[in-house]
Write a protein that holds these residues in place. Structure first.
Motif, PDB file in Angstrom:
ATOM      1  N   ALA A 132       0.829  -1.210   0.000  1.00 52.21           N
ATOM      2  CA  ALA A 132       0.000   0.000   0.000  1.00 52.21           C
ATOM      3  C   ALA A 132       0.864   1.261   0.000  1.00 52.21           C
ATOM      4  O   ALA A 132       0.592   2.222  -0.731  1.00 52.21           O
ATOM      5  CB  ALA A 132      -0.930   0.003   1.217  1.00 52.21           C
ATOM      6  N   ILE A 135       2.421   1.668  -3.509  1.00 48.92           N
ATOM      7  CA  ILE A 135       1.440   2.112  -4.504  1.00 48.92           C
ATOM      8  C   ILE A 135       1.145   3.594  -4.341  1.00 48.92           C
ATOM      9  O   ILE A 135       1.140   4.369  -5.323  1.00 48.92           O
ATOM     10  CB  ILE A 135       0.135   1.293  -4.387  1.00 48.92           C
ATOM     11  N   VAL A 287      -5.503   8.067  -8.872  1.00 48.98           N
ATOM     12  CA  VAL A 287      -6.114   6.742  -8.706  1.00 48.98           C
ATOM     13  C   VAL A 287      -5.194   5.830  -7.892  1.00 48.98           C
ATOM     14  O   VAL A 287      -5.649   5.112  -6.978  1.00 48.98           O
ATOM     15  CB  VAL A 287      -6.427   6.103 -10.080  1.00 48.98           C
ATOM     16  N   LEU A 288      -3.896   5.867  -8.178  1.00 57.49           N
ATOM     17  CA  LEU A 288      -2.940   5.050  -7.426  1.00 57.49           C
ATOM     18  C   LEU A 288      -2.871   5.485  -5.959  1.00 57.49           C
ATOM     19  O   LEU A 288      -2.777   4.634  -5.063  1.00 57.49           O
ATOM     20  CB  LEU A 288      -1.553   5.130  -8.063  1.00 57.49           C
ATOM     21  N   VAL A 290      -5.281   6.864  -4.212  1.00 54.72           N
ATOM     22  CA  VAL A 290      -6.522   6.408  -3.583  1.00 54.72           C
ATOM     23  C   VAL A 290      -6.471   4.906  -3.302  1.00 54.72           C
ATOM     24  O   VAL A 290      -6.846   4.447  -2.213  1.00 54.72           O
ATOM     25  CB  VAL A 290      -7.741   6.755  -4.477  1.00 54.72           C
ATOM     26  N   ILE A 291      -5.977   4.135  -4.272  1.00 57.49           N
ATOM     27  CA  ILE A 291      -5.872   2.684  -4.078  1.00 57.49           C
ATOM     28  C   ILE A 291      -4.915   2.353  -2.923  1.00 57.49           C
ATOM     29  O   ILE A 291      -5.228   1.536  -2.053  1.00 57.49           O
ATOM     30  CB  ILE A 291      -5.378   1.999  -5.378  1.00 57.49           C
ATOM     31  N   GLY A 292      -3.736   3.016  -2.920  1.00 57.75           N
ATOM     32  CA  GLY A 292      -2.760   2.765  -1.868  1.00 57.75           C
ATOM     33  C   GLY A 292      -3.281   3.129  -0.493  1.00 57.75           C
ATOM     34  O   GLY A 292      -3.148   2.357   0.464  1.00 57.75           O
ATOM     35  N   ALA A 294      -6.460   3.487   0.426  1.00 61.31           N
ATOM     36  CA  ALA A 294      -7.585   2.616   0.775  1.00 61.31           C
ATOM     37  C   ALA A 294      -7.105   1.252   1.258  1.00 61.31           C
ATOM     38  O   ALA A 294      -7.627   0.705   2.254  1.00 61.31           O
ATOM     39  CB  ALA A 294      -8.506   2.448  -0.438  1.00 61.31           C
ATOM     40  N   LEU A 295      -6.079   0.700   0.602  1.00 65.47           N
ATOM     41  CA  LEU A 295      -5.525  -0.576   1.015  1.00 65.47           C
ATOM     42  C   LEU A 295      -4.874  -0.469   2.381  1.00 65.47           C
ATOM     43  O   LEU A 295      -5.022  -1.355   3.234  1.00 65.47           O
ATOM     44  CB  LEU A 295      -4.494  -1.048  -0.025  1.00 65.47           C
TER      45      LEU A 295
END
Length: 299
Positions: A132, A135, A287-288, A290-292, A294-295
């Motif tokens: 995470a 990312i 986007v990356l 947010v993904i990182g 969120a994870l």
């Protein structure tokens, strides 16, 4: 299920928002006060507010004023002094022609914070949390870079300045966390606030002595602009209070990775306030992030 340990998430988001506001106010004062003068107001005018915060916390929690162990002081000095050094290195890096690239390197702080936290504090991170962090950091780097900026990677000096600045910011975060967790017998809120008071005291002392020796006129100018400086100092102390509360509950790497949401706040301000459109590259980086993030929060 809700737990006190999960409070580091709202604490970090609150701190990031407070930091954005503080940075905006400091930016307005950079012109009349210079870089170090504007930097000192967050310490000089923030320190009295930290004392007020500690008094309120002691009354609310019923804790006694803690008496830290000898181990508290080296950690505190590491955090306070590294933050000042990191700021200076960051300013040097941003004076280079490769401004955007060095900014991207400075954003590697989250990765370096994880490494130093593991080495010095034994902070354990699961493989998913490490992924995470990676990312989210890649997302920030992609968002920070601009077309034509890649040529700056060939410049050794800004690269070194950016990476060393990130390293000292990472050491600072772990230093403050190390100081907080040495305090026992009181609530995490008291330990965090007590550390904040002494951290701001050391930073105020160091920068004020520096300005007295090198630029006494700046101190006089700071006092002349005390009204805007008071609010900037309050926002600085407010943001730091929540950073320290988060450090008290989880590894500094978790905090500094979630803090990358500050990039999203900045992008939102640029888009909605200044009507600056987002490129496909910036959207991909966001986007990356947010993904990182969120994870990181989910695992």
């Amino acid at each position: 299920m809700f737990s006190i340990a999960s409070l580091w998430i709202p604490f970090t988001i609150t701190a990031a928002m407070g930091q954005v506001a503080r940075n905006a106010m400091q930016r307005q004062l950079t012109g009349p006060l210079g870089t170090w003068g504007a930097t000192n107001i967050r310490f000089l005018f923030g320190f009295p507010f930290s004392i007020v915060f500690l008094a309120v916390v002691l009354i609310a929690t019923g804790d006694q004023l803690p008496w830290p162990t000898p181990a508290f002081w080296p950690w505190l000095l590491l955090g306070a002094l590294c933050q000042i050094i990191a700021t200076g290195l960051m300013l040097l890096a941003m004076n280079e022609r490769s401004f955007v690239v060095t900014t991207a390197y400075i954003k590697t702080e989250a990765i370096q914070t994880a490494i130093f936290g593991f080495i010095f504090l034994g902070d354990h991170l699961t493989m998913l949390k490490v992924i995470a962090i990676l990312i989210a950091t890649v997302g920030v780097v992609i968002t920070a870079l601009r077309p034509g900026g890649a040529k700056g990677f060939a410049d050794v000096r800004p690269t070194v300045l950016g990476l060393v600045s990130a390293a000292t910011f990472a050491l600072s975060a772990n230093g403050f966390r190390g100081a907080i967790i040495t305090i026992s017998g009181v609530s995490f809120v008291t330990a965090a606030t007590y550390t904040l008071v002494f951290g701001l005291f050391v930073q105020t002392l160091v920068l004020t002595i520096y300005l007295l020796a090198r630029a006494p006129g700046v101190l006089k100018a700071i006092l002349g602009l005390w009204k805007p400086s008071v609010f900037a100092g309050f926002m600085g102390a407010f943001a730091s209070q929540f950073w320290f509360l988060a450090f008290a509950l989880t590894a500094a790497a978790n905090v500094r990775t979630l803090a990358l949401v500050e990039v999203l706040f900045a992008q939102g301000v640029a888009y909605y306030s200044f009507k600056q459109p987002l490129s496909a590259r910036e959207l991909g980086g966001i986007v990356l992030i947010v993904i990182g993030v969120a994870l990181l929060v989910a695992v």
